[in-house]
Design an enzyme around this catalytic site. Structure first.
Site, PDB file in Angstrom:
ATOM      1  N   SER A 107      -9.644  -0.265   7.234  1.00 22.00           N
ATOM      2  CA  SER A 107      -9.121  -0.083   5.881  1.00 22.00           C
ATOM      3  C   SER A 107      -8.470  -1.300   5.254  1.00 22.00           C
ATOM      4  O   SER A 107      -8.100  -1.255   4.083  1.00 22.00           O
ATOM      5  CB  SER A 107      -8.124   1.083   5.859  1.00 22.00           C
ATOM      6  OG  SER A 107      -8.788   2.302   6.069  1.00 22.00           O
TER       7      SER A 107
ATOM      8  N   LYS B 269       0.830  -1.206   0.000  1.00 18.20           N
ATOM      9  CA  LYS B 269       0.000   0.000   0.000  1.00 18.20           C
ATOM     10  C   LYS B 269       0.864   1.255   0.000  1.00 18.20           C
ATOM     11  O   LYS B 269       1.912   1.316   0.660  1.00 18.20           O
ATOM     12  CB  LYS B 269      -0.907  -0.022   1.238  1.00 18.20           C
ATOM     13  CG  LYS B 269      -1.906   1.123   1.325  1.00 18.20           C
ATOM     14  CD  LYS B 269      -2.763   0.976   2.576  1.00 18.20           C
ATOM     15  CE  LYS B 269      -3.791   2.088   2.719  1.00 18.20           C
ATOM     16  NZ  LYS B 269      -4.651   1.922   3.915  1.00 18.20           N
TER      17      LYS B 269
ATOM     18  N   SER C 117      -9.287   2.321   3.156  1.00 15.08           N
ATOM     19  CA  SER C 117      -8.425   3.093   2.275  1.00 15.08           C
ATOM     20  C   SER C 117      -7.430   2.235   1.490  1.00 15.08           C
ATOM     21  O   SER C 117      -6.748   2.724   0.590  1.00 15.08           O
ATOM     22  CB  SER C 117      -7.645   4.128   3.100  1.00 15.08           C
ATOM     23  OG  SER C 117      -6.783   3.499   4.038  1.00 15.08           O
TER      24      SER C 117
END
Length: 477
Positions: free
Chosen positions: A180, A81, A156
């Site tokens: 997330s 990420k 996210s």
């Protein structure tokens, strides 16, 4: 190369196939890069690729051919990420404030992936600094859901969920400050695990005061894997977990056995189930999938009881704690110096006038919630809820305006996930079905304090009851 694509294999199978010489690491990486080229133009899961990926793979192949020792993930392509630092590789945190930032060092988790000889394929798209349950930012195109590209993949950790679901990689790292990892896992139909707080150390993320925005969410943030199944998540966590001197909150991992318990060993566990936590609205199809999962579990587990903890909605609590742990002064100064306008949830946090009494009240409320959960989990081994209150919805909004025909605030669909962050309890999302439109639905499993193995084992049991029967297209070549 074998007759089947290496991307048909899960993480555990793939690392074994590479070790046995059925594929070279270079073949696997080239296949992943080809898959990205084929599908990611529509999905935008990756925002930066690592040009050294093939060289990393060739180094693994060279050592394997020479009979040298290699790590537990040797040759396996992994996505990271874009909120997680990668030394020498662009890391934007999804923000124009860091659009050209290249970290000097890896995050601890990336160091551990490299030490295990995983191949860092690139960075996956995320909401700006993680402030949002969808994946939009102003640096890269918004990530789209592989099941329907008109819909969100959640956030996210948007790109990580999409990358695993679209079978670009078998493992992607996400971060989870309020859901997330679990939210995109649910919406994309993959497995996502938020381990116990402190199991996976964080640094520089959340800990380095030099980087406003990145240094936020200190007592809420977790890093966890998104994979195809619980066994793969256990393998990833066996590499990532153990304390670090750079994270004062990190905890020992010697008490965790990463081998998962079998079905017979799980029969005697005590499971509490609640469709709504006593207050939430849930989409009827999501609720039906949840009820079906509970009914199937009741045929295997001796004690499944409808009951929920007396905690109530935690949305305002999470909002205030995030504000408390955000470097508001640093972000305001950085944005002003660069002439960048921040928006969304982050802008609201920066512009609101907060006071010490609000923050003190939030800290006391968090203690109440944690204590209520401790008492509740003294009676049960696990708490099951829907992972999200709805399936995926159209890109461009923060959430549905209605759930079950009633108007709701945009964040209402994420109501089930923050509880595990506020308490630090381990939690995961495991796929348990689809809506009539073919969209995935996830079941959230929350476990007792530090019982990561239990959450993984119950997840594997649920996977046994709901074997995967489909992936989003296009088909692998």
């Amino acid at each position: 190369m074998s007759e089947i694509s290496p991307l048909e294999l899960d993480l555990t199978q793939l690392r074994e196939a590479i070790a046995q010489g059925r594929y070279t690491a270079r073949e696997v990486v080239e296949t992943s890069l080809s898959r990205i080229e084929t599908v990611d133009g529509d999905l935008h899961a990756f925002c930066t690729l690592d040009e050294s990926a093939i060289a990393q793979a060739e180094d693994v192949d060279r050592r394997l051919s020479n009979g040298q020792a290699v790590g537990r993930l040797a040759g396996v392509p992994v996505a990271v990420k874009d909120l997680i630092c990668t030394g020498g590789l662009r890391t934007t945190f999804g923000s124009r404030l860091y659009e050209d930032f290249i970290p000097e060092q890896d995050d601890i988790v990336v160091e551990r992936l490299r030490a295990a000889d995983a191949i860092i394929l690139g960075k996956t798209n995320a909401a700006e600094f993680g402030y949002g349950a969808t994946g939009g930012n102003h640096v890269f195109p918004t990530t789209r859901n592989p099941w329907n590209t008109a819909l969100t993949s959640g956030g996210s950790s948007a790109g990580s969920g999409a990358a695993v679901a679209a079978r670009m990689v078998p493992l992607a790292l996400g971060s989870d400050g309020g859901g997330s990892v679990r939210i995109p896992a649910s919406l994309c139909g993959v497995y996502g695990m938020k381990p116990s707080w402190g199991r996976v150390p964080l640094y520089p993320g959340c800990r380095d005061e030099r980087f406003p925005g990145q240094s936020s969410w200190e007592t809420l943030e977790h890093i966890g894997p998104l994979t195809r199944n619980a066994a793969d998540a256990a393998l990833a966590l066996s590499v990532l977990c153990s304390p670090s001197s750079y994270d004062r909150h990190s905890i020992p991992s010697q008490d965790v056995q990463w081998e998962l318990s079998d079905i017979e060993a799980m029969r005697g566990v005590r499971i509490a189930v609640t469709r709504d936590l006593g207050y939430a609205l849930v989409d009827p199809e999501v609720g039906a999938a949840f009820d079906n999962a509970v009914n199937r579990l009741q045929s295997v587990v001796d004690c499944v009881e409808g009951k929920c903890p007396a905690v109530g909605s935690t949305e305002r609590l999470l909002d205030t704690l995030v504000a408390l742990e955000t470097d508001r002064v640093g972000l305001k100064a950085m944005a002003a110096n660069q002439g960048v306008q921040l928006d969304g949830w982050l802008r609201d946090i920066l512009e609101r006038e907060w006071n010490a009494d609000q923050f003190t009240a939030a800290l006391m409320e968090r203690k109440r919630v944690a204590n209520a959960m401790a008492r509740f989990m003294g009676e049960f081994d696990f708490l099951l809820t829907p992972a999200t209150a709805t399936a995926a919805f159209p890109i461009g909004s923060s959430g549905p305006s209605e759930i079950a025909g009633r108007p709701v605030p945009p964040s209402a669909w994420t109501t089930f996930s923050p509880l595990a962050n506020l308490t630090g309890l381990p939690a995961a999302s495991v796929p348990v079905g689809y809506t009539s439109d073919g969209l995935p639905v996830g079941l959230q499993i929350m476990g007792r304090h530090l019982d990561d193995q239990g959450v993984l084992s119950l997840s594997a049991l649920v996977e046994h009851l709901f074997p995967r029967d489909r992936w989003p297209g296009p088909e692998l070549e």
